[in-house]
Design a protein around this motif. Sequence first.
Motif, PDB file in Angstrom:
ATOM      1  N   UNK A 139       0.814  -1.260   0.023  1.00  0.00           N
ATOM      2  CA  UNK A 139       0.012  -0.156  -0.218  1.00  0.00           C
ATOM      3  C   UNK A 139       0.925   1.182  -0.004  1.00  0.00           C
ATOM      4  N   UNK A 140       0.530   2.431  -0.660  1.00  0.00           N
ATOM      5  CA  UNK A 140       1.159   3.634  -0.756  1.00  0.00           C
ATOM      6  C   UNK A 140       0.497   4.742  -0.182  1.00  0.00           C
ATOM      7  N   UNK A 141      -0.842   4.763  -0.070  1.00  0.00           N
ATOM      8  CA  UNK A 141      -1.548   5.811   0.241  1.00  0.00           C
ATOM      9  C   UNK A 141      -3.209   5.251   0.550  1.00  0.00           C
ATOM     10  N   UNK A 142      -3.846   6.289   1.513  1.00  0.00           N
ATOM     11  CA  UNK A 142      -5.059   6.080   1.992  1.00  0.00           C
ATOM     12  C   UNK A 142      -5.783   7.473   1.684  1.00  0.00           C
ATOM     13  N   UNK A 143      -6.965   7.346   0.743  1.00  0.00           N
ATOM     14  CA  UNK A 143      -7.812   8.765   0.620  1.00  0.00           C
ATOM     15  C   UNK A 143      -9.186   8.492   0.956  1.00  0.00           C
ATOM     16  N   UNK A 144      -9.587   9.084   2.212  1.00  0.00           N
ATOM     17  CA  UNK A 144     -11.111   8.933   2.461  1.00  0.00           C
ATOM     18  C   UNK A 144     -11.986   9.797   1.815  1.00  0.00           C
ATOM     19  N   UNK A 145     -13.133   9.193   1.475  1.00  0.00           N
ATOM     20  CA  UNK A 145     -14.278   9.848   0.686  1.00  0.00           C
ATOM     21  C   UNK A 145     -15.231   9.092   0.793  1.00  0.00           C
ATOM     22  N   UNK A 147     -17.466   7.243  -1.204  1.00  0.00           N
ATOM     23  CA  UNK A 147     -17.437   6.714  -2.459  1.00  0.00           C
ATOM     24  C   UNK A 147     -18.639   6.284  -3.165  1.00  0.00           C
ATOM     25  N   UNK A 148     -19.746   5.730  -2.324  1.00  0.00           N
ATOM     26  CA  UNK A 148     -20.900   5.160  -2.745  1.00  0.00           C
ATOM     27  C   UNK A 148     -22.067   5.834  -2.340  1.00  0.00           C
ATOM     28  N   UNK A 149     -21.811   7.250  -1.883  1.00  0.00           N
ATOM     29  CA  UNK A 149     -22.712   8.160  -1.471  1.00  0.00           C
ATOM     30  C   UNK A 149     -23.955   7.854  -0.417  1.00  0.00           C
ATOM     31  N   UNK A 150     -23.380   6.919   0.541  1.00  0.00           N
ATOM     32  CA  UNK A 150     -24.429   6.460   1.430  1.00  0.00           C
ATOM     33  C   UNK A 150     -24.391   7.051   2.613  1.00  0.00           C
ATOM     34  N   UNK A 151     -23.532   8.148   2.822  1.00  0.00           N
ATOM     35  CA  UNK A 151     -23.205   8.714   4.282  1.00  0.00           C
ATOM     36  C   UNK A 151     -22.034   8.553   5.225  1.00  0.00           C
ATOM     37  N   UNK A 152     -21.689   7.413   4.767  1.00  0.00           N
ATOM     38  CA  UNK A 152     -20.348   6.907   5.391  1.00  0.00           C
ATOM     39  C   UNK A 152     -19.032   6.972   4.677  1.00  0.00           C
ATOM     40  N   UNK A 153     -17.996   7.417   5.245  1.00  0.00           N
ATOM     41  CA  UNK A 153     -16.817   7.711   4.699  1.00  0.00           C
ATOM     42  C   UNK A 153     -16.043   6.378   4.215  1.00  0.00           C
ATOM     43  N   UNK A 154     -15.750   6.171   3.131  1.00  0.00           N
ATOM     44  CA  UNK A 154     -15.257   4.928   2.627  1.00  0.00           C
ATOM     45  C   UNK A 154     -13.670   5.183   2.440  1.00  0.00           C
ATOM     46  N   UNK A 155     -12.740   4.323   2.129  1.00  0.00           N
ATOM     47  CA  UNK A 155     -11.428   4.488   1.996  1.00  0.00           C
ATOM     48  C   UNK A 155     -10.789   3.886   0.742  1.00  0.00           C
ATOM     49  N   UNK A 156     -10.141   4.723  -0.430  1.00  0.00           N
ATOM     50  CA  UNK A 156      -9.618   4.441  -1.214  1.00  0.00           C
ATOM     51  C   UNK A 156      -8.207   3.996  -0.776  1.00  0.00           C
ATOM     52  N   UNK A 157      -7.694   2.868  -1.218  1.00  0.00           N
ATOM     53  CA  UNK A 157      -6.089   2.394  -0.830  1.00  0.00           C
ATOM     54  C   UNK A 157      -5.551   2.230  -2.218  1.00  0.00           C
ATOM     55  N   UNK A 158      -4.401   2.845  -2.401  1.00  0.00           N
ATOM     56  CA  UNK A 158      -3.594   2.754  -3.713  1.00  0.00           C
ATOM     57  C   UNK A 158      -2.349   1.999  -3.383  1.00  0.00           C
ATOM     58  N   UNK A 159      -2.064   1.297  -4.466  1.00  0.00           N
ATOM     59  CA  UNK A 159      -0.860   0.313  -4.111  1.00  0.00           C
ATOM     60  C   UNK A 159       0.441   0.588  -5.324  1.00  0.00           C
ATOM     61  N   UNK A 160       1.233  -0.341  -4.848  1.00  0.00           N
ATOM     62  CA  UNK A 160       2.328  -0.739  -5.875  1.00  0.00           C
ATOM     63  C   UNK A 160       2.001  -2.064  -6.154  1.00  0.00           C
ATOM     64  N   UNK A 161       1.699  -2.142  -7.533  1.00  0.00           N
ATOM     65  CA  UNK A 161       1.795  -3.992  -7.779  1.00  0.00           C
ATOM     66  C   UNK A 161       0.495  -4.246  -8.250  1.00  0.00           C
ATOM     67  N   UNK A 162      -0.650  -3.204  -8.155  1.00  0.00           N
ATOM     68  CA  UNK A 162      -1.767  -3.612  -8.456  1.00  0.00           C
ATOM     69  C   UNK A 162      -2.704  -2.369  -8.401  1.00  0.00           C
ATOM     70  N   UNK A 163      -3.877  -2.496  -8.935  1.00  0.00           N
ATOM     71  CA  UNK A 163      -4.753  -1.389  -8.990  1.00  0.00           C
ATOM     72  C   UNK A 163      -5.469  -0.839  -7.740  1.00  0.00           C
ATOM     73  N   UNK A 164      -5.951   0.369  -7.474  1.00  0.00           N
ATOM     74  CA  UNK A 164      -6.211   0.776  -6.092  1.00  0.00           C
ATOM     75  C   UNK A 164      -7.705  -0.088  -5.861  1.00  0.00           C
ATOM     76  N   UNK A 165      -7.912  -0.140  -4.727  1.00  0.00           N
ATOM     77  CA  UNK A 165      -9.322  -0.682  -4.343  1.00  0.00           C
ATOM     78  C   UNK A 165      -9.818   0.062  -3.035  1.00  0.00           C
ATOM     79  N   UNK A 166     -11.431  -0.342  -3.089  1.00  0.00           N
ATOM     80  CA  UNK A 166     -12.071   0.620  -2.225  1.00  0.00           C
ATOM     81  C   UNK A 166     -12.337  -0.101  -1.017  1.00  0.00           C
TER      82      UNK A 166
END
Length: 652
Positions: A139-145, A147-166
């Motif tokens: 993992x390289x970073x954590x970006x809160x937002x 994402x699915x607009x339900x009123x709860x804060x999700x996390x985008x995790x981005x990486x080396x070696x693979x695409x980001x995940x929610x």
Amino acid sequence: MKPSILQQGYVTKAFAAALVVGAYFIARPPTFDDTGRTVLASRYAFSEMPLTLPDTTAEQRTRRRVNASLEPIAGWISSVGASVALADLDSDGASNDVCLVDPRTDRVVIATMPGGTERYAPFALDTGGLAYDSATMAPMGCAPNDMNEDGFVDLLIYYWGRPPAAYLARGGEGTAMNAQRYLATELLPHAERWYTNAATFADFDGDGHVDIALGNYFPDGAHILDGAAGQSMQDSMSRALNGGRNRIALWRSARAGDAPSVEYTFVEPFAPEHSTGWTLALGAADLDGDLLPELYVANDFGSDVMLHNRSVPGRLSFEPVVGRRHFTTPRSKVVGRDSFKGMGVDFGDISGDGRLDLFVSNIAQEFALQESHFVFVNTNRPEDWRNGVAPFDDQSEKLGMARSGWGWDTRFGDFDNDGALEALQATGFLAGTVNRWPELHEIAMGNDFNLRFPGAWHRLSAGDDLSGSQHNPFYARGSDGRLHDIAAEIGLARGGVTRGIATADADGDGRLDFAVAKQWEPSYAYLNRSAKAGRFIGLRLLLPQGAATTSVQPGRPPHAGARAAIGAQALVHLPDGRLLVGQVDGGNGHSGKRSPELHFGLGDAAAEALRVDLRWRDPEGRARSETLKLDAGWHTVLLGWPGATSAVASLP
């Protein structure tokens, strides 16, 4: 006797040199003595506290396992991965939760901000459900937002070696803050090897839903953390175009409930020459007033790129723009014309004219690489955008922010609430005992053709040092008009290697706090204890999940089902005519993410309700505006949806 052509040349050069030297001494600012620094420092005070981690007995590394061909420069490859974000993850109405990526264990940790009540035990996100291999991915970073607009804060995790995940948050009554709160979700349906070092949320196509910009570093498909095949490095120190492709993930749809989900379409809207420069930082903000965010791409080995947003819903369109060069402006200090080393970017009104400026971090160490950091100040020429010109001039030398060290994240904030911004900066590269600056200079001055071959590099491994003991500057404006690094005077001169900086008013007292992510060492939070802080207005701008009129509630309770209005804008009118401007940040910079609230210091402004102009796009993509009268303090503002009383804004 008439001088020879050769003599004329010497005279011309001497005259030009005299002009430059003379201009320097004429423009040289008055000195700022120790007394002035002491008086300035008296305005600030911070308490340093370590960020709490779970299971501190786990094995902790100090460098990465890398591809065999990269082993001689493992120190260089191991220089990134620390990240920190501040956000309201447990829906208590305050951004007092920390998301920390710790490269020592390659875990993403959720914890409460120190200094207050520990509302839950710190925990690490579970990679179960993802196509994840800890031996070849990190993992390289954590970006809160939300994402699915339900009123709860999700996390985008981005990486080396693979695409980001929610990591989508499961909400609802009684939902505990632990690893089970988050559902790990693949965003790309097939496996690819990406090496992402920057991500930010913004509504790039203006459809009213937040997209994701991704800045990639190593070439797509590379084997950096695994395999024995030979790998390539950059093909130039200053004009490399063989990095990973930058992308935008366009928001498509979402579903909330027991099995929340979100869908994106990944696109590559940029020409290769504008998207493969080994990106380390991204910054998105509306700079031309149309409520579409421009995108600044900070590249390590290619010129930075300013992209003017010309998109419409569902179709992205960006046009590169460059700055205007003046007689005394070096080429490398023009927007889009710099050589390399872009590693951080943030937006803020440093000039105090009500318009956003940029602070871009580079390598700018005394007696080393001298391109300098950039402070691109808005020239207020909106017509320039239509002509392919970025209306910004670098004023880093004039402001005193040109040089500090090996820079990474930058972050603006008004930490004493006087109505003028201060600035933080993360610095450092490799911490060790053997100075390797001479070897680095030799690499940088060599033939670019050799750079792509790791075997042509000098060894950079355990024990080697490159700017490893620098402190993080804290820039504050002195009486001479310049910003001075007073970190030592206010107890912030801890040396080491820092990557990310996140800011928020974590304890709700109206004073900005911050946290830093350290590389290969413990990370820290800094609680603001400044006794002389002035009054402030804090805005939590939210979009509701249904038709509603714009409403304001004092204090900081969240509205059920609402989400942060990423990209929304506020303009605060002070009684003396000054304007304070801010936009809700979706994750700008390298690896630090500020909270989405807006914070404005009011200084000694009279205790009266102030005019605040708001502009935003609603979930149908329509531009809207509202003017409020607000007293000092925190306010939660529920922005109007279609059919609400808010007026529809006209765009330029």
